[in-house]
Design a protein around this motif. Structure first.
Motif, PDB file in Angstrom:
ATOM      1  N   PRO A  88       0.987  -1.668  -0.009  1.00 16.40           N
ATOM      2  CA  PRO A  88       0.189  -0.198   0.275  1.00 16.40           C
ATOM      3  C   PRO A  88       0.767   1.071   0.165  1.00 16.40           C
ATOM      4  O   PRO A  88       1.955   1.400   0.314  1.00 16.40           O
ATOM      5  CB  PRO A  88      -0.911  -0.117   0.996  1.00 16.40           C
ATOM      6  N   ILE A  89       0.061   2.498  -0.421  1.00 12.27           N
ATOM      7  CA  ILE A  89       0.665   3.589  -0.720  1.00 12.27           C
ATOM      8  C   ILE A  89       0.530   4.450   0.614  1.00 12.27           C
ATOM      9  O   ILE A  89      -1.348   4.321   0.829  1.00 12.27           O
ATOM     10  CB  ILE A  89       0.612   4.374  -1.774  1.00 12.27           C
ATOM     11  N   LEU A  90       0.958   4.937   1.666  1.00  9.65           N
ATOM     12  CA  LEU A  90       0.620   5.571   2.630  1.00  9.65           C
ATOM     13  C   LEU A  90       0.550   7.105   2.655  1.00  9.65           C
ATOM     14  O   LEU A  90       1.449   7.813   1.861  1.00  9.65           O
ATOM     15  CB  LEU A  90       1.613   5.483   4.267  1.00  9.65           C
ATOM     16  N   LEU A  91      -0.563   7.226   2.080  1.00 13.88           N
ATOM     17  CA  LEU A  91      -0.880   9.380   1.867  1.00 13.88           C
ATOM     18  C   LEU A  91      -1.585   9.889   3.068  1.00 13.88           C
ATOM     19  O   LEU A  91      -2.588   9.995   4.478  1.00 13.88           O
ATOM     20  CB  LEU A  91      -1.825   9.601   1.028  1.00 13.88           C
ATOM     21  N   ILE A 103       0.917  21.786  -1.118  1.00 19.35           N
ATOM     22  CA  ILE A 103       2.459  21.514  -1.904  1.00 19.35           C
ATOM     23  C   ILE A 103       2.192  19.289  -0.985  1.00 19.35           C
ATOM     24  O   ILE A 103       1.778  19.449  -0.128  1.00 19.35           O
ATOM     25  CB  ILE A 103       3.387  21.942  -1.339  1.00 19.35           C
ATOM     26  N   LEU A 104       2.384  19.037  -2.111  1.00 20.12           N
ATOM     27  CA  LEU A 104       2.323  17.725  -2.492  1.00 20.12           C
ATOM     28  C   LEU A 104       3.927  17.230  -1.701  1.00 20.12           C
ATOM     29  O   LEU A 104       4.912  17.504  -2.829  1.00 20.12           O
ATOM     30  CB  LEU A 104       2.259  16.430  -3.267  1.00 20.12           C
ATOM     31  N   LYS A 186       2.975  27.599   6.473  1.00 20.68           N
ATOM     32  CA  LYS A 186       2.117  28.015   5.733  1.00 20.68           C
ATOM     33  C   LYS A 186       1.564  27.661   4.931  1.00 20.68           C
ATOM     34  O   LYS A 186       1.377  28.517   3.506  1.00 20.68           O
ATOM     35  CB  LYS A 186       3.024  29.577   5.562  1.00 20.68           C
ATOM     36  N   ILE A 187       1.954  26.728   4.862  1.00 17.87           N
ATOM     37  CA  ILE A 187       1.016  25.265   3.747  1.00 17.87           C
ATOM     38  C   ILE A 187       0.425  24.240   3.894  1.00 17.87           C
ATOM     39  O   ILE A 187       0.679  24.293   5.288  1.00 17.87           O
ATOM     40  CB  ILE A 187       2.456  25.037   2.966  1.00 17.87           C
ATOM     41  N   ASN A 188      -0.642  24.168   3.285  1.00 19.40           N
ATOM     42  CA  ASN A 188      -0.917  22.733   3.056  1.00 19.40           C
ATOM     43  C   ASN A 188      -0.392  21.378   2.905  1.00 19.40           C
ATOM     44  O   ASN A 188       0.397  22.435   2.183  1.00 19.40           O
ATOM     45  CB  ASN A 188      -2.697  22.715   2.428  1.00 19.40           C
ATOM     46  N   VAL A 189       0.123  20.394   3.467  1.00 21.87           N
ATOM     47  CA  VAL A 189       0.841  19.358   3.291  1.00 21.87           C
ATOM     48  C   VAL A 189       0.245  18.150   3.263  1.00 21.87           C
ATOM     49  O   VAL A 189      -0.768  18.057   4.026  1.00 21.87           O
ATOM     50  CB  VAL A 189       1.778  19.594   5.162  1.00 21.87           C
ATOM     51  N   TYR A 211      -6.493   7.795  -7.458  1.00 29.98           N
ATOM     52  CA  TYR A 211      -6.407   7.924  -6.676  1.00 29.98           C
ATOM     53  C   TYR A 211      -5.650   9.685  -7.209  1.00 29.98           C
ATOM     54  O   TYR A 211      -5.131  10.155  -6.361  1.00 29.98           O
ATOM     55  CB  TYR A 211      -5.213   7.535  -5.617  1.00 29.98           C
ATOM     56  N   LYS A 212      -5.213   9.055  -8.450  1.00 28.82           N
ATOM     57  CA  LYS A 212      -4.956  11.226  -8.909  1.00 28.82           C
ATOM     58  C   LYS A 212      -5.322  12.239  -8.320  1.00 28.82           C
ATOM     59  O   LYS A 212      -4.809  13.072  -7.523  1.00 28.82           O
ATOM     60  CB  LYS A 212      -5.670  10.998 -10.462  1.00 28.82           C
ATOM     61  N   ALA A 213      -7.122  12.494  -8.508  1.00 27.28           N
ATOM     62  CA  ALA A 213      -7.219  13.491  -7.230  1.00 27.28           C
ATOM     63  C   ALA A 213      -6.968  13.430  -6.089  1.00 27.28           C
ATOM     64  O   ALA A 213      -6.856  15.145  -5.240  1.00 27.28           O
ATOM     65  CB  ALA A 213      -8.926  13.156  -7.567  1.00 27.28           C
ATOM     66  N   ARG A 214      -6.670  12.211  -5.596  1.00 27.57           N
ATOM     67  CA  ARG A 214      -6.019  12.546  -4.360  1.00 27.57           C
ATOM     68  C   ARG A 214      -4.589  12.946  -3.687  1.00 27.57           C
ATOM     69  O   ARG A 214      -4.794  13.405  -2.721  1.00 27.57           O
ATOM     70  CB  ARG A 214      -5.911  11.470  -2.797  1.00 27.57           C
ATOM     71  N   TYR A 215      -3.982  12.805  -5.153  1.00 29.51           N
ATOM     72  CA  TYR A 215      -2.425  13.306  -5.592  1.00 29.51           C
ATOM     73  C   TYR A 215      -2.285  14.820  -5.499  1.00 29.51           C
ATOM     74  O   TYR A 215      -1.992  15.364  -5.583  1.00 29.51           O
ATOM     75  CB  TYR A 215      -1.248  12.652  -6.095  1.00 29.51           C
ATOM     76  N   GLN A 216      -3.623  15.471  -5.935  1.00 32.21           N
ATOM     77  CA  GLN A 216      -3.659  16.982  -6.715  1.00 32.21           C
ATOM     78  C   GLN A 216      -2.856  17.513  -5.646  1.00 32.21           C
ATOM     79  O   GLN A 216      -2.892  17.848  -4.460  1.00 32.21           O
ATOM     80  CB  GLN A 216      -4.926  17.285  -6.853  1.00 32.21           C
ATOM     81  N   ALA A 217      -2.825  18.682  -5.670  1.00 31.83           N
ATOM     82  CA  ALA A 217      -1.820  19.589  -5.523  1.00 31.83           C
ATOM     83  C   ALA A 217      -1.441  20.964  -5.785  1.00 31.83           C
ATOM     84  O   ALA A 217      -1.233  20.810  -7.075  1.00 31.83           O
ATOM     85  CB  ALA A 217      -0.753  19.187  -4.554  1.00 31.83           C
TER      86      ALA A 217
END
Length: 508
Positions: A88-91, A103-104, A186-189, A211-217
């Motif tokens: 699994p990928i951890l997000l 920022i991703l 000062k950013i969302n992470v 999951y492309k939408a979950r990775y969007q930044a």
């Protein structure tokens, strides 16, 4: 006269003491917190590196993933395990303010295979703290020494100590430092943890459609790789891709005795050698038509490339070469062009000893390092057309008996378009913001690398997300990455925390 000199020296000493005092006072609260908790950071790194991280052992890889999951849960992040056909990928993600940019960040949590016999310690997965003695040898010191003092020149030796568990620890420590200070980024992470980067990131790539939408930044920062060998803060704005090919020439259908058929049966090795020599000149420049098409280094780009510190004589001496190829005016310029490399040559006989035979075939395996102006399929087609232009009948399989009789010059050509390159403009808004963030936070301009020579397997993810991307490498260049005795310099861990804080504290 002596009295005047003495008074002058006294004033210099007094001013110096005041300056030192002011420097200490001027140290920010965050810097003090990093120093105060630095021992805990090192021990946190030791804890993570002590968990073996080879994807061949899924149970241990899951232990690594759950370790990171727990750390981010404790920091208030939402964590999700995204299923793949393998691991699994951890997000991990946290919105600190809806008005902030997101920022991703990317880390990989796996490591390269090991050969324990080649390591100068009993177990590559039992980290050892070492210092260098007067003879240059690294000797193990007790971890308890951290209670007395911490020397930035000490190193931690273990598999994955640098690649990539040191950056994971640095970034995590920066987040913890902000929390202890009662501050927030000062950013969302968003953070991706890839458990199979060393094996091609196949699991991560398989999640793109779902999951492309979950990775969007808004932006993407890859925290991997070694910094410039000056050990200054570094930002890399791209990496080359890679395509591969094989070229096979043919002689008789079976190996022939060189006594019986020497001077009669053609030797495919000489055919291959002549073919390869037609592809490059004596200065290393590729002679294939339009191979460098579309690549223009304008004055601003050349200025950027020439600003990267580089000692050509020192590097040539270390490599044991007389001089470099002349594809570019210097090392950085050379990386802006696609390469053509022969990585292996072979014939039919692969056993021990030598045989007096004329081989039935000879094969050259090539790799082509790509840049954004070149695509793998296009470059391979140029190579194929070059071969055809020399009068060869080019096919993608072994020739039939009828083809052998009909064509004097036959080549089997097979290629794979591989992985594309990527590059973000260093002078784009994001590029300038990253450079300014590090300059402000670190007190010096970062080394700007327009294009690194290697290839990272996550380029398909970068291209699919289509967002501005940079690589921020933080480990020491001489970390023995992928090799025995991998290590991380203690000072780079400290520096990496401050680099991470610089990014987290910037309003993009």
């Amino acid at each position: 006269m002596k009295t005047q000199v003495s008074a002058h020296l006294t004033r210099i000493i007094a001013v110096t003491l005041v300056f030192v005092s002011l420097t200490v006072v001027a140290k920010s609260d965050l810097e003090l917190l990093v120093d105060e908790n630095f021992k805990e950071t090192i021990l946190l790194h030791k804890e993570l590196v002590s968990i073996p991280s080879l994807p061949a052992n899924p149970e241990q890889m899951l232990e690594n993933i759950h370790w990171a999951e727990a750390q981010y849960n404790n920091l208030g992040f939402k964590t999700t395990l995204l299923e793949t056909p393998s691991l699994p990928i951890l997000l991990a993600e946290r919105v600190f303010d809806p008005s902030y940019k997101t920022i991703l960040f990317y880390f990989h949590i796996d490591g390269q295979p090991v050969n324990p016999a080649a390591w100068v310690q009993a177990d590559p997965f039992v980290p050892e703290l070492k210092e260098q003695d007067a003879s240059g040898e690294w000797r193990t010191i007790d971890w308890q020494t951290l209670n007395q003092r911490i020397d930035d020149e000490w190193r931690i030796f273990a598999r994955a100590a640098a690649d990539d568990k040191a950056p994971i620890t640095m970034f995590l420590s920066a987040l913890k430092t902000l929390e202890m200070q009662g501050e927030k980024p000062k950013i969302n992470v968003k953070v991706i943890f890839d458990p199979e980067e060393e094996y091609g990131s196949r699991g991560l790539q398989s999640t793109l459609n779902k999951y492309k939408a979950r990775y969007q930044a808004d932006y993407f920062i890859v925290m991997d790789g070694p910094a410039h060998d000056s050990n200054k803060p570094t930002v890399t704005f791209g990496c080359r891709g890679i395509a591969t090919a094989s070229i096979t020439t043919f002689g008789a259908k079976l190996p022939q005795h060189s006594g019986h058929f020497g001077n009669y049966s053609p030797n495919p090795v000489f055919t291959l050698a002549n073919l390869l020599s037609s592809m490059k000149d004596d200065n290393g420049r590729v002679l294939i038509k339009d191979y460098y098409q579309g690549i223009v280094l304008n004055p601003d780009t050349q200025k950027l490339l020439n600003a990267v510190p580089f000692d050509g004589e020192k590097v040539n001496q270390a490599l044991g070469i007389h001089s470099a190829e002349q594809v570019g005016a210097n090392y950085q310029q050379a990386l802006q062009y696609p390469s053509l490399n022969v990585r292996q040559i072979g014939t039919s006989w692969k056993g021990e000893g030598l045989k007096t035979v004329i081989p039935e075939y000879a094969t050259a395996n090539l790799d082509v390092r790509l840049v954004p102006e070149t695509q793998g399929a296009v470059q391979l087609d140029k190579i194929k057309k070059h071969i055809e232009g020399l009068g060869y009948y080019v096919i993608d399989r072994d020739p039939t008996d009828a083809e052998r009789r009909e064509y004097k010059k036959i080549v089997k050509f097979n290629g794979s378009k591989g992985v594309s390159a990527f590059r973000t403009d260093p002078d784009s808004d994001f590029g300038l913001q990253v450079r300014a963030s590090l300059a402000k936070g670190m007190g010096e301009e970062p080394v700007v690398i327009r294009m690194m020579g290697g290839t990272v397997p996550i380029v398909p993810i970068i291209n699919a997300l289509n967002i501005p991307t940079v690589i921020v490498p933080m480990v020491n260049m001489d970390n023995n990455q992928h090799s025995p005795n991998e290590n991380i310099r203690i000072g780079n861990i400290r520096q990496g925390i401050h680099i991470s804080l610089s990014l987290l504290n910037s309003e993009f």
